[in-house]
Design an enzyme around this catalytic site. Structure first.
Site, PDB file in Angstrom:
ATOM      1  N   SER A  16      11.296  -8.118  -6.284  1.00  0.00           N
ATOM      2  CA  SER A  16      11.227  -7.889  -4.833  1.00  0.00           C
ATOM      3  C   SER A  16      12.044  -8.971  -4.139  1.00  0.00           C
ATOM      4  O   SER A  16      12.043 -10.131  -4.564  1.00  0.00           O
ATOM      5  CB  SER A  16       9.764  -7.975  -4.372  1.00  0.00           C
ATOM      6  OG  SER A  16       9.709  -8.242  -2.976  1.00  0.00           O
ATOM      7  N   HIS A  41      14.534  -4.577  -5.666  1.00  0.00           N
ATOM      8  CA  HIS A  41      13.512  -3.859  -4.890  1.00  0.00           C
ATOM      9  C   HIS A  41      13.521  -4.415  -3.472  1.00  0.00           C
ATOM     10  O   HIS A  41      13.070  -5.540  -3.224  1.00  0.00           O
ATOM     11  CB  HIS A  41      12.149  -4.080  -5.549  1.00  0.00           C
ATOM     12  CG  HIS A  41      11.001  -3.381  -4.877  1.00  0.00           C
ATOM     13  ND1 HIS A  41      10.680  -2.067  -5.134  1.00  0.00           N
ATOM     14  CD2 HIS A  41      10.112  -3.826  -3.962  1.00  0.00           C
ATOM     15  CE1 HIS A  41       9.611  -1.741  -4.402  1.00  0.00           C
ATOM     16  NE2 HIS A  41       9.252  -2.799  -3.691  1.00  0.00           N
ATOM     17  N   ASP A  43      12.066  -4.596  -0.080  1.00  0.00           N
ATOM     18  CA  ASP A  43      10.831  -4.321   0.673  1.00  0.00           C
ATOM     19  C   ASP A  43      11.173  -4.247   2.152  1.00  0.00           C
ATOM     20  O   ASP A  43      11.385  -5.275   2.803  1.00  0.00           O
ATOM     21  CB  ASP A  43       9.795  -5.421   0.411  1.00  0.00           C
ATOM     22  CG  ASP A  43       9.042  -5.179  -0.878  1.00  0.00           C
ATOM     23  OD1 ASP A  43       8.844  -6.135  -1.647  1.00  0.00           O
ATOM     24  OD2 ASP A  43       8.674  -4.024  -1.130  1.00  0.00           O
ATOM     25  N   MET A  45      10.176  -3.503   5.844  1.00  0.00           N
ATOM     26  CA  MET A  45       8.957  -3.486   6.664  1.00  0.00           C
ATOM     27  C   MET A  45       9.347  -3.466   8.146  1.00  0.00           C
ATOM     28  O   MET A  45      10.197  -4.244   8.570  1.00  0.00           O
ATOM     29  CB  MET A  45       8.117  -4.729   6.376  1.00  0.00           C
ATOM     30  CG  MET A  45       7.734  -4.855   4.916  1.00  0.00           C
ATOM     31  SD  MET A  45       6.814  -6.377   4.626  1.00  0.00           S
ATOM     32  CE  MET A  45       6.541  -6.234   2.864  1.00  0.00           C
ATOM     33  N   HIS A  74      11.986   0.321  -0.715  1.00  0.00           N
ATOM     34  CA  HIS A  74      10.570   0.668  -0.530  1.00  0.00           C
ATOM     35  C   HIS A  74      10.340   0.665   0.973  1.00  0.00           C
ATOM     36  O   HIS A  74      10.203  -0.402   1.584  1.00  0.00           O
ATOM     37  CB  HIS A  74       9.704  -0.378  -1.250  1.00  0.00           C
ATOM     38  CG  HIS A  74       8.241  -0.221  -1.007  1.00  0.00           C
ATOM     39  ND1 HIS A  74       7.326  -1.191  -1.342  1.00  0.00           N
ATOM     40  CD2 HIS A  74       7.516   0.791  -0.456  1.00  0.00           C
ATOM     41  CE1 HIS A  74       6.115  -0.781  -0.999  1.00  0.00           C
ATOM     42  NE2 HIS A  74       6.206   0.407  -0.465  1.00  0.00           N
ATOM     43  N   MET A  76       8.414   0.758   3.989  1.00  0.00           N
ATOM     44  CA  MET A  76       7.093   0.612   4.597  1.00  0.00           C
ATOM     45  C   MET A  76       7.301   0.683   6.112  1.00  0.00           C
ATOM     46  O   MET A  76       7.294  -0.323   6.827  1.00  0.00           O
ATOM     47  CB  MET A  76       6.464  -0.729   4.183  1.00  0.00           C
ATOM     48  CG  MET A  76       6.083  -0.774   2.716  1.00  0.00           C
ATOM     49  SD  MET A  76       5.779  -2.420   2.080  1.00  0.00           S
ATOM     50  CE  MET A  76       7.455  -2.902   1.633  1.00  0.00           C
ATOM     51  N   MET A 145       1.026   1.527  -5.299  1.00  0.00           N
ATOM     52  CA  MET A 145       0.787   0.184  -4.763  1.00  0.00           C
ATOM     53  C   MET A 145      -0.478  -0.397  -5.380  1.00  0.00           C
ATOM     54  O   MET A 145      -1.542   0.219  -5.322  1.00  0.00           O
ATOM     55  CB  MET A 145       0.652   0.233  -3.239  1.00  0.00           C
ATOM     56  CG  MET A 145       1.929   0.595  -2.492  1.00  0.00           C
ATOM     57  SD  MET A 145       3.317  -0.455  -2.920  1.00  0.00           S
ATOM     58  CE  MET A 145       2.735  -2.040  -2.294  1.00  0.00           C
ATOM     59  N   ASP A 183       3.514  -1.826  -8.041  1.00  0.00           N
ATOM     60  CA  ASP A 183       4.049  -2.835  -7.141  1.00  0.00           C
ATOM     61  C   ASP A 183       2.926  -3.625  -6.479  1.00  0.00           C
ATOM     62  O   ASP A 183       2.151  -3.088  -5.697  1.00  0.00           O
ATOM     63  CB  ASP A 183       4.874  -2.099  -6.053  1.00  0.00           C
ATOM     64  CG  ASP A 183       5.523  -3.026  -5.066  1.00  0.00           C
ATOM     65  OD1 ASP A 183       6.102  -2.503  -4.091  1.00  0.00           O
ATOM     66  OD2 ASP A 183       5.457  -4.252  -5.257  1.00  0.00           O
TER      67      ASP A 183
END
Ligand code: DX5
Ligand code: ZN
Length: 230
Positions: A16, A41, A43, A45, A74, A76, A145, A183
């Site tokens: 990540s 990866h 992340d 957000m 990913h 989110m 998750m 994850d």
């Protein structure tokens, strides 16, 4: 590349970016590639879907040419239909959206596929795995998750292993080629049990960046531990 049988899916380790030094992100990714990372990866957000804010597509784009390993995003985010195309354009090969973030999951995944990217689906710890059963034929990866999303460094939730087992049984029974990624809180301890449950792709942030002997040792240890648990 994966096969239908969970026991023979290729093990992949995906660092990540969250713990990275964002003031020199390109160099950090080059270090991770050299350390043996299979993918990066990202992340993503938005401060709405999760109480944290991370990287925009321009940052991903600026790092694309620094390394050659695949980028997975990913997402989110509250509006994956709006943002997914931007991360595909920025160079992400695989886009994973949360089942909780769209009313029309099948349509959202098809839009990602139409844009030429691989599609993945992810779910929060409280979300039943049944939510992905009817899109398994569309996706390249299911991301389960094992923490509540938003932050790194949290404790691995063992409760999620039954979801891994369930989705692996569907994948095997239907002869599908779908990776099962986990994850959150993945370490050289928890990766064994996650692998035994059937996962084959592992996201790790703190276990890689905080390893006393550095990321290369961390990634090697994670991979070897997973291989011996497969
Ligand atoms: C949390 C992220 C995870 C997290 C992993 O919302 O999706 O990828 O950064 O960090 P660790 O491995 O430290 O739990
Ligand atoms: Zn993540």
């Amino acid at each position: 590349m994966t096969t239908g049988d969970s026991q023979t899916r290729t093990i992949e380790i995906c660092p990540s970016i969250l713990p990275a030094d964002f003031s020199r992100l390109g160099e950090e990714l080059q270090m991770l590639e050299l350390a043996g990372a299979d993918r990066i990866h990202w992340d993503v957000m938005d401060g709405n879907f999760v109480p944290n804010l991370s990287v925009g597509p321009d940052i991903v784009f600026s790092c694309r040419e620094k390394v050659s390993i695949p980028f997975e995003a990913h997402l989110m985010v509250k509006d994956p239909d709006l943002l997914a195309p931007l991360y595909i354009k920025a160079g992400c090969d695989l886009i994973m959206i949360h089942v909780e973030s769209t009313l029309h999951l099948d349509r959202s995944l098809n839009e990602i596929i139409k844009l030429g990217a691989k599609a993945g689906v992810t779910l929060n710890p409280a979300t039943p795995i049944e939510n992905v059963e009817h899109v398994l034929h569309l996706v390249d990866q299911v991301l389960i998750m094992s923490v509540n999303p938003g932050f790194g460094g949290q404790k691995y939730l063992e409760s999620q292993e039954v979801k891994i087992q369930k989705v692996c049984s569907w994948i095997t029974d239907r002869g599908l080629e779908v990776d099962v990624e986990i994850d959150g809180g993945i370490s050289s301890t928890t990766i064994s049990q996650a692998t035994s449950a059937g996962a084959n792709v592992f996201v790790a942030g703190s276990a890689i960046f905080q390893h006393p002997d550095g990321p290369a040792t961390a990634i090697t240890e994670l991979r070897e531990t997973a291989l011996s648990a497969q």
